[in-house]
Design a protein around this motif. Sequence first.
Motif, PDB file in Angstrom:
ATOM      1  N   MET A   1      84.378 -40.740  72.849  1.00 44.94           N
ATOM      2  CA  MET A   1      84.028 -39.369  72.647  1.00 44.94           C
ATOM      3  C   MET A   1      85.326 -38.691  72.454  1.00 44.94           C
ATOM      4  O   MET A   1      86.395 -38.755  72.953  1.00 44.94           O
ATOM      5  N   LYS A   2      85.179 -37.566  71.681  1.00 48.19           N
ATOM      6  CA  LYS A   2      86.268 -36.628  71.312  1.00 48.19           C
ATOM      7  C   LYS A   2      86.132 -35.285  72.166  1.00 48.19           C
ATOM      8  O   LYS A   2      85.132 -34.871  72.213  1.00 48.19           O
ATOM      9  N   TYR A   3      87.527 -34.875  72.519  1.00 51.50           N
ATOM     10  CA  TYR A   3      87.367 -33.576  73.248  1.00 51.50           C
ATOM     11  C   TYR A   3      88.495 -32.667  72.736  1.00 51.50           C
ATOM     12  O   TYR A   3      89.360 -33.157  71.887  1.00 51.50           O
ATOM     13  N   ILE A   4      88.262 -31.410  72.990  1.00 46.55           N
ATOM     14  CA  ILE A   4      89.209 -30.512  72.459  1.00 46.55           C
ATOM     15  C   ILE A   4      89.771 -29.479  73.275  1.00 46.55           C
ATOM     16  O   ILE A   4      88.787 -28.936  74.287  1.00 46.55           O
ATOM     17  N   LEU A   5      91.074 -29.111  73.483  1.00 51.37           N
ATOM     18  CA  LEU A   5      91.380 -28.039  74.474  1.00 51.37           C
ATOM     19  C   LEU A   5      90.586 -26.706  74.032  1.00 51.37           C
ATOM     20  O   LEU A   5      90.353 -26.177  72.885  1.00 51.37           O
ATOM     21  N   ASN A   6      90.355 -25.861  75.311  1.00 59.20           N
ATOM     22  CA  ASN A   6      90.145 -24.553  74.927  1.00 59.20           C
ATOM     23  C   ASN A   6      91.157 -23.795  74.150  1.00 59.20           C
ATOM     24  O   ASN A   6      92.173 -24.000  74.435  1.00 59.20           O
ATOM     25  N   GLU A   7      90.664 -22.865  73.317  1.00 57.37           N
ATOM     26  CA  GLU A   7      91.594 -22.266  72.360  1.00 57.37           C
ATOM     27  C   GLU A   7      92.575 -21.356  73.003  1.00 57.37           C
ATOM     28  O   GLU A   7      93.630 -20.950  72.493  1.00 57.37           O
ATOM     29  N   ASN A   8      92.534 -21.086  74.335  1.00 56.02           N
ATOM     30  CA  ASN A   8      93.354 -20.216  75.037  1.00 56.02           C
ATOM     31  C   ASN A   8      94.344 -21.113  75.812  1.00 56.02           C
ATOM     32  O   ASN A   8      95.143 -20.387  76.633  1.00 56.02           O
ATOM     33  N   ILE A   9      94.636 -22.431  75.748  1.00 52.48           N
ATOM     34  CA  ILE A   9      95.567 -23.119  76.567  1.00 52.48           C
ATOM     35  C   ILE A   9      96.408 -23.949  75.440  1.00 52.48           C
ATOM     36  O   ILE A   9      96.025 -24.373  74.636  1.00 52.48           O
TER      37      ILE A   9
ATOM     38  N   PHE B   1      99.054 -35.789  79.847  1.00 54.35           N
ATOM     39  CA  PHE B   1      98.788 -36.941  78.494  1.00 54.35           C
ATOM     40  C   PHE B   1      97.441 -36.871  78.187  1.00 54.35           C
ATOM     41  O   PHE B   1      97.347 -37.205  77.139  1.00 54.35           O
ATOM     42  N   PHE B   2      96.775 -36.705  79.363  1.00 54.48           N
ATOM     43  CA  PHE B   2      95.186 -36.925  78.964  1.00 54.48           C
ATOM     44  C   PHE B   2      94.814 -35.606  77.863  1.00 54.48           C
ATOM     45  O   PHE B   2      94.230 -35.884  77.126  1.00 54.48           O
ATOM     46  N   LEU B   3      95.401 -34.443  78.562  1.00 54.53           N
ATOM     47  CA  LEU B   3      95.078 -33.223  77.927  1.00 54.53           C
ATOM     48  C   LEU B   3      95.726 -33.432  76.338  1.00 54.53           C
ATOM     49  O   LEU B   3      95.096 -32.689  75.386  1.00 54.53           O
ATOM     50  N   SER B   4      96.848 -34.171  76.344  1.00 55.74           N
ATOM     51  CA  SER B   4      97.327 -34.075  74.712  1.00 55.74           C
ATOM     52  C   SER B   4      96.417 -34.864  74.047  1.00 55.74           C
ATOM     53  O   SER B   4      96.651 -34.667  72.718  1.00 55.74           O
ATOM     54  N   ALA B   5      95.609 -35.620  74.587  1.00 53.07           N
ATOM     55  CA  ALA B   5      94.764 -36.435  73.671  1.00 53.07           C
ATOM     56  C   ALA B   5      93.539 -35.732  73.256  1.00 53.07           C
ATOM     57  O   ALA B   5      92.580 -36.226  72.441  1.00 53.07           O
ATOM     58  N   CYS B   6      93.055 -34.587  73.879  1.00 58.70           N
ATOM     59  CA  CYS B   6      92.152 -33.852  73.698  1.00 58.70           C
ATOM     60  C   CYS B   6      92.367 -32.817  72.540  1.00 58.70           C
ATOM     61  O   CYS B   6      92.640 -31.421  72.558  1.00 58.70           O
ATOM     62  N   ASP B   7      92.590 -33.327  71.397  1.00 56.87           N
ATOM     63  CA  ASP B   7      92.717 -32.633  70.181  1.00 56.87           C
ATOM     64  C   ASP B   7      91.870 -32.685  69.159  1.00 56.87           C
ATOM     65  O   ASP B   7      92.012 -32.228  67.820  1.00 56.87           O
TER      66      ASP B   7
ATOM     67  N   ILE C   1      88.861 -28.070  78.522  1.00 55.36           N
ATOM     68  CA  ILE C   1      88.363 -28.897  77.616  1.00 55.36           C
ATOM     69  C   ILE C   1      86.810 -28.723  77.265  1.00 55.36           C
ATOM     70  O   ILE C   1      86.015 -28.527  78.203  1.00 55.36           O
ATOM     71  N   ALA C   2      86.268 -29.183  76.063  1.00 56.38           N
ATOM     72  CA  ALA C   2      84.789 -29.410  75.835  1.00 56.38           C
ATOM     73  C   ALA C   2      84.657 -30.324  74.806  1.00 56.38           C
ATOM     74  O   ALA C   2      85.636 -30.881  73.987  1.00 56.38           O
ATOM     75  N   PRO C   3      83.509 -31.047  74.777  1.00 57.09           N
ATOM     76  CA  PRO C   3      83.324 -31.973  73.643  1.00 57.09           C
ATOM     77  C   PRO C   3      83.645 -31.576  72.229  1.00 57.09           C
ATOM     78  O   PRO C   3      83.346 -30.243  72.005  1.00 57.09           O
ATOM     79  N   ALA C   4      84.405 -32.133  71.368  1.00 61.29           N
ATOM     80  CA  ALA C   4      84.741 -31.993  70.383  1.00 61.29           C
ATOM     81  C   ALA C   4      83.640 -31.657  69.168  1.00 61.29           C
ATOM     82  O   ALA C   4      82.900 -32.516  69.249  1.00 61.29           O
ATOM     83  N   LYS C   5      83.648 -30.645  68.445  1.00 56.93           N
ATOM     84  CA  LYS C   5      82.500 -30.711  67.092  1.00 56.93           C
ATOM     85  C   LYS C   5      83.186 -31.184  65.814  1.00 56.93           C
ATOM     86  O   LYS C   5      84.528 -31.293  65.720  1.00 56.93           O
ATOM     87  N   GLU C   6      82.695 -31.753  64.833  1.00 59.97           N
ATOM     88  CA  GLU C   6      82.895 -32.019  63.637  1.00 59.97           C
ATOM     89  C   GLU C   6      84.072 -31.172  63.046  1.00 59.97           C
ATOM     90  O   GLU C   6      83.540 -29.829  62.830  1.00 59.97           O
ATOM     91  N   GLY C   7      85.126 -31.381  62.858  1.00 57.33           N
ATOM     92  CA  GLY C   7      86.043 -30.516  61.877  1.00 57.33           C
ATOM     93  C   GLY C   7      87.056 -29.749  63.086  1.00 57.33           C
ATOM     94  O   GLY C   7      87.759 -28.909  62.712  1.00 57.33           O
ATOM     95  N   ASP C   8      86.588 -29.770  64.536  1.00 55.20           N
ATOM     96  CA  ASP C   8      87.670 -29.163  65.390  1.00 55.20           C
ATOM     97  C   ASP C   8      89.065 -29.602  65.265  1.00 55.20           C
ATOM     98  O   ASP C   8      89.226 -30.863  65.095  1.00 55.20           O
TER      99      ASP C   8
ATOM    100  N   LEU D   1      93.111 -28.569  66.946  1.00 49.42           N
ATOM    101  CA  LEU D   1      94.174 -27.734  67.677  1.00 49.42           C
ATOM    102  C   LEU D   1      94.888 -26.540  66.792  1.00 49.42           C
ATOM    103  O   LEU D   1      95.304 -27.086  65.850  1.00 49.42           O
ATOM    104  N   SER D   2      95.032 -25.416  67.118  1.00 51.50           N
ATOM    105  CA  SER D   2      96.064 -24.631  66.501  1.00 51.50           C
ATOM    106  C   SER D   2      97.244 -24.894  66.698  1.00 51.50           C
ATOM    107  O   SER D   2      98.005 -25.921  67.465  1.00 51.50           O
ATOM    108  N   GLU D   3      98.346 -24.701  65.737  1.00 49.72           N
ATOM    109  CA  GLU D   3      99.750 -24.891  65.885  1.00 49.72           C
ATOM    110  C   GLU D   3     100.243 -24.493  67.250  1.00 49.72           C
ATOM    111  O   GLU D   3     101.189 -25.258  68.152  1.00 49.72           O
ATOM    112  N   TRP D   4      99.748 -23.217  67.697  1.00 54.74           N
ATOM    113  CA  TRP D   4     100.290 -22.753  68.983  1.00 54.74           C
ATOM    114  C   TRP D   4      99.873 -23.604  70.248  1.00 54.74           C
ATOM    115  O   TRP D   4     100.695 -24.004  71.025  1.00 54.74           O
ATOM    116  N   GLN D   5      98.605 -24.193  70.151  1.00 47.80           N
ATOM    117  CA  GLN D   5      98.085 -25.242  71.299  1.00 47.80           C
ATOM    118  C   GLN D   5      98.761 -26.636  71.238  1.00 47.80           C
ATOM    119  O   GLN D   5      98.858 -27.287  72.357  1.00 47.80           O
TER     120      GLN D   5
END
Length: 473
Positions: free
Chosen positions: A1-9, A38-44, A67-74, A76-80
Amino acid sequence: MKYILNENIALRGWRLVPFAYYTKHGSAAAGLSAEEYFFLSACDGKTEIDGSAEEKYIKKFTENGFIAPAKEGDSLSEWQKPRYCDNRYFPKTSWVITGKCNYNCKHCFMAKDNAHNMTYFTRDEWMKTLDDLDRCGVQYVTLTGGEPLLHPDFMDIVREISRRGMTLRHLNTNGALITQQMLDEFKSLGVRPLMKISFDCLGHHDWMRGVEGAEKQAIAAIDLCIENGFPVYVQTCIHRLNIDSLYDTAVFLAKKGVVEMRVIRTTEAPRWEENAGDACFGIEEYYERILEFTEKYAATGLPMTIDAWQVLHMYPTSKTYHYRPVTGGCHSFRPSLPVCGDNRGTVCINSDGNLVPCIKMAGYFDKVERRLGNAKTDDLQKILQESKYLDAATCTVAQLHEHTKECAECEYRKLCAGGCRAIALALTHDYLGKDLAKCLYFKKGYMQKTDEVFERVAQKTGIVYRNTDDIHE
């Protein structure tokens, strides 16, 4: 499963602090273990994560909102995206973008009639400085002056800070140039700085600022910011001529919805003494008058926080206070503490580009022509790797104690931790000298006097304040 960081992190690392993260509206980075990083680095939003192998991290960081489960097309921003900054860790900058001012303040070396201070950052210089700050992992920006809103590119600077994902945390201003249009654009950019507006007491502000109508302009700016949902922090210079108006001013501001009032003793600068004669408080006189004010204001029950410079910090909403000069603690003290936490965490840049340990020291450094590096002409990352500036900013209490033996032997050394370097420099011309104001505070019993103030408030009103300092062995 894929995960993504919260946009404020955003994930960051520096020399000596290789695994950390920012939250966009925090005040500093927080550390992570290497495994967590390194775990959070993979939440892209793109990397498949083995749920069985990473189950404990998925549970932990999902529950705390990292983090949250990633949706299609999610993505990270350059900042994240994870970034390693090859320099020592500094989360903040206090940046004088212009030395120009529209006021003629009686105490300030950046008043508009001080022509030699009219330096500012050109477009190329401020873009270069933002590039450097970004590359060094600096996240939180304070814009100050002079009057920062006088800078011809002020809104462009704000836009560029926002575009990079950095946070405009504080804006120091006299308020005269704040407009609805500016606040509307702040809101559209998601920019919500603490608006630090100068106001030197009812009936005295025009005189102090050297401009007729300054008081009316400041009050209008305070009202406009509060009406638009921006937090307002008022900075008040106190002296013998306006101290009797302090209580009425505090009540006036608190009822408007100002979140905090910082009261500052106007110090013995040559410009102030020239313009105001003997209006400057002696240190003990200032302490006594502040305690009188505190006892009266605390009894009102009004919610506005009071930061009385070098005396106390009072939080009416939590009914707590602490002694402002206490920067260490008997149980938390260690010799490796920085002599100033703000200096250690903040890259301070003057309008001519020169770096100083603290913006309050800029006038002194200019006067003696001491240079520690320049943001306009030098590589900031190299400065934050090894330099005289870095040595000053990271200086420890142990180094101060080695230099100033009287401080090392003082019974209050764990509480004082050396005191304020700006005051020490002003009074002794020695960055590692004694802060004589703190010596008076501790040795003349002002901790006990402060406690007695809040004891009397409790007896008279039933409003009980709790001291939060670590002062006992």
